[in-house]
Design an enzyme around this catalytic site. Structure first.
Site, PDB file in Angstrom:
ATOM      1  N   ASP A 166       9.598 -20.176 -13.575  1.00 31.13           N
ATOM      2  CA  ASP A 166       9.358 -18.802 -13.146  1.00 31.13           C
ATOM      3  C   ASP A 166       9.630 -17.781 -14.248  1.00 31.13           C
ATOM      4  O   ASP A 166      10.658 -17.851 -14.924  1.00 31.13           O
ATOM      5  CB  ASP A 166      10.331 -18.543 -11.980  1.00 31.13           C
ATOM      6  CG  ASP A 166      10.131 -17.195 -11.322  1.00 31.13           C
ATOM      7  OD1 ASP A 166       9.120 -17.039 -10.629  1.00 31.13           O
ATOM      8  OD2 ASP A 166      10.986 -16.305 -11.503  1.00 31.13           O
ATOM      9  N   ASN A 168      11.538 -25.900  13.846  1.00 26.64           N
ATOM     10  CA  ASN A 168      12.565 -25.691  14.877  1.00 26.64           C
ATOM     11  C   ASN A 168      12.432 -24.373  15.647  1.00 26.64           C
ATOM     12  O   ASN A 168      13.359 -23.952  16.329  1.00 26.64           O
ATOM     13  CB  ASN A 168      13.961 -25.790  14.250  1.00 26.64           C
ATOM     14  CG  ASN A 168      14.172 -24.716  13.186  1.00 26.64           C
ATOM     15  OD1 ASN A 168      13.244 -23.971  12.871  1.00 26.64           O
ATOM     16  ND2 ASN A 168      15.374 -24.620  12.663  1.00 26.64           N
ATOM     17  N   HIS A 213       1.378 -17.401  -4.654  1.00 24.61           N
ATOM     18  CA  HIS A 213       2.155 -16.577  -3.725  1.00 24.61           C
ATOM     19  C   HIS A 213       2.336 -15.134  -4.193  1.00 24.61           C
ATOM     20  O   HIS A 213       2.984 -14.350  -3.502  1.00 24.61           O
ATOM     21  CB  HIS A 213       3.527 -17.226  -3.513  1.00 24.61           C
ATOM     22  CG  HIS A 213       4.352 -17.205  -4.767  1.00 24.61           C
ATOM     23  ND1 HIS A 213       3.999 -17.930  -5.885  1.00 24.61           N
ATOM     24  CD2 HIS A 213       5.462 -16.519  -5.089  1.00 24.61           C
ATOM     25  CE1 HIS A 213       4.875 -17.685  -6.840  1.00 24.61           C
ATOM     26  NE2 HIS A 213       5.786 -16.842  -6.394  1.00 24.61           N
ATOM     27  N   ASP A 263      10.078 -24.583   7.166  1.00 27.06           N
ATOM     28  CA  ASP A 263      11.247 -25.299   6.649  1.00 27.06           C
ATOM     29  C   ASP A 263      10.862 -26.659   6.087  1.00 27.06           C
ATOM     30  O   ASP A 263       9.698 -27.076   6.171  1.00 27.06           O
ATOM     31  CB  ASP A 263      12.300 -25.433   7.766  1.00 27.06           C
ATOM     32  CG  ASP A 263      11.665 -25.866   9.080  1.00 27.06           C
ATOM     33  OD1 ASP A 263      10.929 -26.867   9.057  1.00 27.06           O
ATOM     34  OD2 ASP A 263      11.860 -25.183  10.118  1.00 27.06           O
ATOM     35  N   ASP A 298       6.918 -24.474  10.607  1.00 23.19           N
ATOM     36  CA  ASP A 298       8.260 -24.289  11.167  1.00 23.19           C
ATOM     37  C   ASP A 298       8.548 -25.412  12.159  1.00 23.19           C
ATOM     38  O   ASP A 298       7.857 -25.543  13.161  1.00 23.19           O
ATOM     39  CB  ASP A 298       8.310 -22.911  11.854  1.00 23.19           C
ATOM     40  CG  ASP A 298       9.614 -22.698  12.594  1.00 23.19           C
ATOM     41  OD1 ASP A 298      10.616 -23.363  12.253  1.00 23.19           O
ATOM     42  OD2 ASP A 298       9.629 -21.849  13.522  1.00 23.19           O
ATOM     43  N   ASP A 353      12.379 -21.230  14.784  1.00 25.50           N
ATOM     44  CA  ASP A 353      13.044 -19.961  14.428  1.00 25.50           C
ATOM     45  C   ASP A 353      12.100 -19.001  13.708  1.00 25.50           C
ATOM     46  O   ASP A 353      12.505 -17.938  13.242  1.00 25.50           O
ATOM     47  CB  ASP A 353      14.315 -20.213  13.608  1.00 25.50           C
ATOM     48  CG  ASP A 353      14.024 -20.831  12.249  1.00 25.50           C
ATOM     49  OD1 ASP A 353      12.834 -21.109  11.954  1.00 25.50           O
ATOM     50  OD2 ASP A 353      14.974 -21.034  11.469  1.00 25.50           O
TER      51      ASP A 353
HETATM   52  C1  GLC Z   1       7.712 -14.718 -10.472  1.00 22.14           C
HETATM   53  C2  GLC Z   1       7.490 -15.179  -9.053  1.00 22.14           C
HETATM   54  C3  GLC Z   1       7.564 -14.000  -8.136  1.00 22.14           C
HETATM   55  C4  GLC Z   1       8.936 -13.400  -8.256  1.00 22.14           C
HETATM   56  C5  GLC Z   1       9.300 -13.108  -9.706  1.00 22.14           C
HETATM   57  C6  GLC Z   1      10.761 -12.913  -9.857  1.00 22.14           C
HETATM   58  O1  GLC Z   1       6.731 -13.870 -10.914  1.00 22.14           O
HETATM   59  O2  GLC Z   1       6.280 -15.862  -8.967  1.00 22.14           O
HETATM   60  O3  GLC Z   1       7.286 -14.321  -6.813  1.00 22.14           O
HETATM   61  O4  GLC Z   1       9.000 -12.223  -7.520  1.00 22.14           O
HETATM   62  O5  GLC Z   1       8.970 -14.157 -10.582  1.00 22.14           O
HETATM   63  O6  GLC Z   1      11.451 -14.130  -9.737  1.00 22.14           O
HETATM   64 CA    CA Z   2      12.423 -23.156  10.848  1.00 26.96          CA
END
Ligand code: GLC
Ligand code: CA
Length: 565
Positions: A199, A23, A328, A29, A21, A25
């Site tokens: 995705d 800034n 993630h 970013d 981050d 908040d």
């Molecule tokens: C993919 C992404 C996930 C998201 C999903 C809907 O699986 O990696 O984070 O929630 O698609 O876009």
């Molecule tokens: Ca920020």
């Protein structure tokens, strides 16, 4: 295999909200990312995948896009993005963005127009159906729980969302939608983007009719996996996408492909496949139950190894996979795949070596390189992730106590990997000067980048050595292209394989057990076998095979050796 510009590289995934981050908040970013490019370059990273930074209400952390041509102000401006591209290029780093086109946000103007006039042009951008007697068209379950259908208030219509109700699915059958998407992709590629991570792509093709499938839970709904098994022809759309976007730009594309059908690998990543690469998720899905996290089991090291080898053998001669231990959406790899007694620095290096030396493009998820671990959540309201909220509910419905539900969700929650990056030992791990949007894992005091930076024995230094080894011209050919050959498969807790290069054989072995194990191979006899990397600290070049031709692997030891031909 035809050589491609990206084959030799090492990729890194940034989850912008939690990286750095700039800034105060509390939200990471783009300027924060720019400030860490030197760190990434030092590590040896040459491809960066950014999770979404487009304009978004963030119902699903940016995977719900309200405008594909704008940067969300929480992350910065378009100028920041352009500067990132420029600064990355200076350092030889290619940038990939996340391409989220199965759905957009319900706040996208297309969807707003569609709701105003479901029979108009934009109504056809989505899947909008009439409800008969208040009933929705079919019983499919959304990935985040509940029906995939959501009524449009004030009408007799409903729309389809296979993810959250704030993520309406785009209608790929409509050529106008496809055209809009390709135009947007080219706009970004023209800006200097090297490609995309794609995705949830398997979902873009729906079966021809909205039919019911057998219910697989108490809720009377059915899993999307059942539905997708019935959908034919996703590759037709994707070939079209490739011709219109990737091919003319020589762009790199890596697909998030779950539920690929058997025998389809070549259509995805073969010489004429629609993507450059796709993630190998065989280990991430191992042990997962269709009933939910509460019924899932954590894979053992032997299962882990079987998954990796299975994918490697399947893809050999077909295409180039992308390998991960986490992203993630998954728990931290070291907390998931390592037996609890092996969750040490040594064990983290072991897991790192095992996956990194597989054939394919290695992706490192932010924080993995310093050995970040799962978070210990002490209450469900500490978890922000929408899928965790749903799984918690599913646990309770299945009769688990709140404490049990929390324990399960804590293990699998996507927020385990979304906690802020640990830059140093200062307040909030040096991630922000303000209040972080998600709690920092308290173990940042001992696990952080600054602390590991100058320490040659750190997890970070080990990752740096792995990446450097991949780039070393002496071994590169074998590491990047060498065929993988599993050995000693019956040895429990031992993962061992050759990478057969043109000039030499690389041998990789790891011991997930807590006692020493002796291994030996006839092949070593009479040959020079020397160390390239060892998490017990033997120096490169040293002989490691004993007089009797055997090698003793200490607990959690990992070695990478070169066997001269
Ligand atoms: C993919 C992404 C996930 C998201 C999903 C809907 O699986 O990696 O984070 O929630 O698609 O876009
Ligand atoms: Ca920020």
């Amino acid at each position: 295999m035809e050589k491609k510009w990206w084959h030799e590289k090492t990729a890194y995934q940034i989850y912008p909200k939690s990286f750095c981050d700039s800034n105060g908040d509390g939200i990471g970013d783009i300027r924060g990312i720019i400030s860490k490019l030197d760190y990434l370059q030092n590590l040896g990273i040459e491809i960066l995948w950014l999770s979404p930074v487009y304009l978004s209400p963030c119902a699903d952390q940016g995977y719900d896009i309200a405008d594909y041509y704008r940067i969300d102000p929480r992350f910065g401006t378009m100028e920041d993005m352009e500067e990132l591209l420029k600064e990355a290029k200076k350092r030889g780093i290619y940038i990939l963005m996340d391409l989220v086109v199965n759905h957009c946000s319900d706040e996208h103007e297309w969807f707003k127009k569609a709701c105003e006039d479901p029979d108009g042009e934009y109504g056809k951008y989505f899947y909008i159906e009439k409800m008969v007697d208040g009933k929705v068209p079919c019983n499919w379950r959304s990935y985040f729980g509940g029906s995939v259908w959501e009524p449009i208030p004030g009408t007799d219509r409903c729309y389809l969302h296979v993810f959250h109700k704030k993520q309406p699915d785009l209608n790929w059958e409509n050529p106008k939608v496809r055209e809009e998407i390709y135009r947007m992709m080219n706009w970004w590629l023209d800006k200097g983007l090297a490609g995309f991570r794609i995705d949830a792509i398997i979902n873009i093709k729906k079966p021809q009719s909205w039919k019911n499938y057998p219910a697989d839970r108490q809720d009377g709904l059915c899993d999307m996996a059942q539905v997708l098994a019935d959908a034919q022809g996703v590759e037709v759309f994707l070939q079209e996408m490739k011709e219109h976007t990737f091919r003319p730009h020589n762009a790199f594309s890596v697909g998030e492909v779950f539920n690929a059908k058997e025998g389809e690998l070549a259509a995805w990543i073969g010489e004429e496949g629609c993507f450059s690469s796709m993630f190998d998720f065989s280990q991430t899905v191992a042990g997962k139950s269709p009933l939910g996290w509460y019924a899932s089991e954590v894979p053992t090291p032997d299962e882990y190894k079987r998954c990796c080898f299975g994918s490697q053998l399947q893809s050999e001669g077909i295409g180039y996979l992308s390998n991960i231990i986490e992203n993630h959406d998954e728990p931290r790899g070291v907390s998931h795949y390592l037996p609890s007694e092996a969750q040490t620095e040594r064990g983290k290096k072991l897991l790192a070596a095992m996956y990194f030396m597989l054939k394919g493009l290695p992706f490192i998820y932010q924080g993995q390189e310093i050995g970040m671990e799962n978070m210990e959540f002490s209450a469900i309201n500490e978890i922000d992730d929408i899928s965790s909220q749903d799984e918690y509910r599913v646990c309770l419905e299945a009769g688990l106590s709140e404490a049990e539900a929390l324990q399960i969700v804590s293990h699998y929650s996507r927020d385990n990997v979304r906690t802020p990056f640990h830059w140093d030992g200062s307040r909030n791990a040096g991630f922000t000067a303000g209040t972080p949007w998600l709690n920092v894992n308290p173990n940042y005091v001992t696990i952080n980048a600054a602390e590991q930076e100058g320490n040659p024995d750190s997890v970070l230094s080990f990752y740096r050595s792995l990446i450097a080894l991949r780039k070393n011209p002496e071994y590169r050919e074998a590491i990047v292209y060498g065929q993988l050959e599993p050995v000693l498969e019956e040895e429990s807790g031992i993962m061992a394989y050759f990478r057969r290069g043109e000039k030499q054989d690389i041998f990789v072995a790891g011991n997930f057990n807590s006692d020493s194990r002796r291994i030996s191979l006839d092949e070593w006899r009479g040959k020079t076998v020397s160390v390239l990397l060892d998490n017990y600290g033997k120096t490169p070049g040293e002989e490691i095979i004993g007089e009797d031709g055997s090698l003793t692997l200490k607990p959690q030891q990992a070695v990478v050796l070169v066997v001269e031909r």
